[in-house]
Design a protein around this motif. Sequence first.
Motif, PDB file in Angstrom:
ATOM      1  N   GLY A  95      30.060  44.396  65.727  1.00 38.17           N
ATOM      2  CA  GLY A  95      30.524  44.858  66.790  1.00 38.17           C
ATOM      3  C   GLY A  95      31.943  45.336  66.941  1.00 38.17           C
ATOM      4  O   GLY A  95      32.499  45.536  67.996  1.00 38.17           O
ATOM      5  N   ALA A  96      32.799  44.770  65.950  1.00 38.77           N
ATOM      6  CA  ALA A  96      34.285  44.762  65.880  1.00 38.77           C
ATOM      7  C   ALA A  96      34.295  46.265  65.543  1.00 38.77           C
ATOM      8  O   ALA A  96      33.622  47.069  64.978  1.00 38.77           O
ATOM      9  CB  ALA A  96      34.846  43.643  64.666  1.00 38.77           C
ATOM     10  N   THR A 148      32.752  46.079  54.192  1.00 39.49           N
ATOM     11  CA  THR A 148      33.061  46.556  55.298  1.00 39.49           C
ATOM     12  C   THR A 148      32.230  46.733  56.530  1.00 39.49           C
ATOM     13  O   THR A 148      32.233  46.286  57.685  1.00 39.49           O
ATOM     14  CB  THR A 148      33.868  47.947  55.508  1.00 39.49           C
ATOM     15  OG1 THR A 148      34.848  48.069  54.483  1.00 39.49           O
ATOM     16  CG2 THR A 148      34.750  48.149  56.860  1.00 39.49           C
ATOM     17  N   VAL A 149      31.009  47.427  55.967  1.00 31.69           N
ATOM     18  CA  VAL A 149      29.926  47.642  56.769  1.00 31.69           C
ATOM     19  C   VAL A 149      29.246  46.266  57.478  1.00 31.69           C
ATOM     20  O   VAL A 149      28.807  46.174  58.445  1.00 31.69           O
ATOM     21  CB  VAL A 149      28.756  48.123  56.236  1.00 31.69           C
ATOM     22  CG1 VAL A 149      29.315  49.845  55.817  1.00 31.69           C
ATOM     23  CG2 VAL A 149      28.267  47.819  54.940  1.00 31.69           C
ATOM     24  N   ASP A 150      29.337  45.176  56.570  1.00 32.54           N
ATOM     25  CA  ASP A 150      28.860  43.864  57.213  1.00 32.54           C
ATOM     26  C   ASP A 150      29.655  43.490  58.464  1.00 32.54           C
ATOM     27  O   ASP A 150      29.103  42.810  59.260  1.00 32.54           O
ATOM     28  CB  ASP A 150      28.728  43.011  56.039  1.00 32.54           C
ATOM     29  CG  ASP A 150      27.945  43.294  55.174  1.00 32.54           C
ATOM     30  OD1 ASP A 150      26.733  43.301  55.102  1.00 32.54           O
ATOM     31  OD2 ASP A 150      28.570  43.395  53.857  1.00 32.54           O
ATOM     32  N   VAL A 151      30.834  43.797  58.279  1.00 36.61           N
ATOM     33  CA  VAL A 151      31.805  43.200  59.453  1.00 36.61           C
ATOM     34  C   VAL A 151      31.552  44.130  60.626  1.00 36.61           C
ATOM     35  O   VAL A 151      31.638  43.619  61.773  1.00 36.61           O
ATOM     36  CB  VAL A 151      33.311  43.279  58.931  1.00 36.61           C
ATOM     37  CG1 VAL A 151      34.311  43.070  60.129  1.00 36.61           C
ATOM     38  CG2 VAL A 151      33.566  42.265  57.919  1.00 36.61           C
ATOM     39  N   LEU A 152      31.508  45.333  60.395  1.00 37.82           N
ATOM     40  CA  LEU A 152      31.574  46.334  61.435  1.00 37.82           C
ATOM     41  C   LEU A 152      29.891  46.020  62.132  1.00 37.82           C
ATOM     42  O   LEU A 152      29.883  46.287  63.349  1.00 37.82           O
ATOM     43  CB  LEU A 152      31.012  47.698  60.869  1.00 37.82           C
ATOM     44  CG  LEU A 152      32.218  48.626  60.335  1.00 37.82           C
ATOM     45  CD1 LEU A 152      32.142  49.733  59.881  1.00 37.82           C
ATOM     46  CD2 LEU A 152      33.327  48.959  61.749  1.00 37.82           C
ATOM     47  N   ARG A 153      28.863  45.431  61.573  1.00 39.61           N
ATOM     48  CA  ARG A 153      27.692  45.181  62.234  1.00 39.61           C
ATOM     49  C   ARG A 153      27.904  43.991  63.289  1.00 39.61           C
ATOM     50  O   ARG A 153      26.991  43.727  64.043  1.00 39.61           O
ATOM     51  CB  ARG A 153      26.719  44.577  61.340  1.00 39.61           C
ATOM     52  CG  ARG A 153      26.012  45.535  60.385  1.00 39.61           C
ATOM     53  CD  ARG A 153      24.911  45.322  59.631  1.00 39.61           C
ATOM     54  NE  ARG A 153      24.331  46.200  58.592  1.00 39.61           N
ATOM     55  CZ  ARG A 153      24.965  46.162  57.277  1.00 39.61           C
ATOM     56  NH1 ARG A 153      25.356  44.962  56.832  1.00 39.61           N
ATOM     57  NH2 ARG A 153      24.467  47.187  56.429  1.00 39.61           N
ATOM     58  N   GLN A 162      33.987  39.111  65.772  1.00 43.03           N
ATOM     59  CA  GLN A 162      33.288  39.054  67.008  1.00 43.03           C
ATOM     60  C   GLN A 162      33.239  40.482  67.559  1.00 43.03           C
ATOM     61  O   GLN A 162      34.281  41.197  67.312  1.00 43.03           O
ATOM     62  CB  GLN A 162      34.151  38.044  67.972  1.00 43.03           C
ATOM     63  CG  GLN A 162      34.093  36.383  67.415  1.00 43.03           C
ATOM     64  CD  GLN A 162      32.866  35.981  67.429  1.00 43.03           C
ATOM     65  OE1 GLN A 162      32.011  36.032  68.518  1.00 43.03           O
ATOM     66  NE2 GLN A 162      32.437  35.245  66.261  1.00 43.03           N
ATOM     67  N   PRO A 163      32.469  40.718  68.530  1.00 39.50           N
ATOM     68  CA  PRO A 163      32.339  41.976  69.053  1.00 39.50           C
ATOM     69  C   PRO A 163      33.501  42.409  69.861  1.00 39.50           C
ATOM     70  O   PRO A 163      34.340  41.442  70.591  1.00 39.50           O
ATOM     71  CB  PRO A 163      31.140  41.859  70.210  1.00 39.50           C
ATOM     72  CG  PRO A 163      30.286  40.671  69.552  1.00 39.50           C
ATOM     73  CD  PRO A 163      31.345  39.852  68.919  1.00 39.50           C
ATOM     74  N   GLY A 164      34.238  43.554  69.659  1.00 42.64           N
ATOM     75  CA  GLY A 164      35.147  44.051  70.145  1.00 42.64           C
ATOM     76  C   GLY A 164      36.705  43.981  69.894  1.00 42.64           C
ATOM     77  O   GLY A 164      37.757  44.307  70.200  1.00 42.64           O
ATOM     78  N   GLU A 165      36.619  42.947  68.670  1.00 42.58           N
ATOM     79  CA  GLU A 165      37.776  42.438  68.101  1.00 42.58           C
ATOM     80  C   GLU A 165      38.284  43.768  67.220  1.00 42.58           C
ATOM     81  O   GLU A 165      37.693  44.389  66.643  1.00 42.58           O
ATOM     82  CB  GLU A 165      37.580  41.266  67.131  1.00 42.58           C
ATOM     83  CG  GLU A 165      37.560  40.001  68.066  1.00 42.58           C
ATOM     84  CD  GLU A 165      37.503  38.916  67.018  1.00 42.58           C
ATOM     85  OE1 GLU A 165      38.030  37.773  67.423  1.00 42.58           O
ATOM     86  OE2 GLU A 165      36.891  38.885  65.802  1.00 42.58           O
TER      87      GLU A 165
END
Length: 224
Positions: free
Chosen positions: A63-64, A56-61, A40-43
């Motif tokens: 907004g975490a 990692t880049v998939d998770v960064l998308r 989730q964003p901001g996590e």
Amino acid sequence: MATALFDTWTDRYDSWFTTPIGQLVRWYEAELLLSFLDPQPGERILDVGCGTGIFTVDVLRSGARVTGIDLSAAMLARAVQRGGDHFAGLCADMCALPFADNSFDRVFSMTAIEFVADAVRAIAELNRVVKSGGRVVVTSLNSLSPWAEQRRRKAATKGHCLFEQAHFRSPEEMRRLIPGPSESKTAIHFRKQDPVDQIPEIEQQGMAQNLETGAFLAIRWDKR
């Protein structure tokens, strides 16, 4: 030494995911990872064994903000290049994470635990650093898959240096490592030699039947 071994695999690891089969493997693996992790964003999320940052880049998308650790400085340097401003990387061992208890909202580890002999300790560390109620996702190479058998043969007959050090585990073996209720699923139900145009149908059938023989094994749990 494992660290030096993975340093030499940095380019080969990335190159594999540019091949036609590798691109499909990456897509299906990322899809399962994201469905289980649900970032989730901001996590604040920890990526344990981040490698070159391909997943990692998939998770960064989402907004975490992601912190990645890896034993290989060469792979980690590639991940830092990919990660951008919301990624921080450091060299560390997944069996001795340099973080306080309850530090992260979510923790995930992509195909790293099979290169750890003491899986119990690794799982305990992942569970330690995630917050109460937080999600942990661990993925691994499934011992029940035909891919694992091919990798074992390469290690035995060709002296494949990477697979010689791998500890392939089954879904049931992984579930026994988890401290509480968990959910597991596999992906990559096709074989490396299957025609590329047939892979989507093969994968769809394997997922629909919830087979436990896919090459990519994911397991998730929420910390109590």
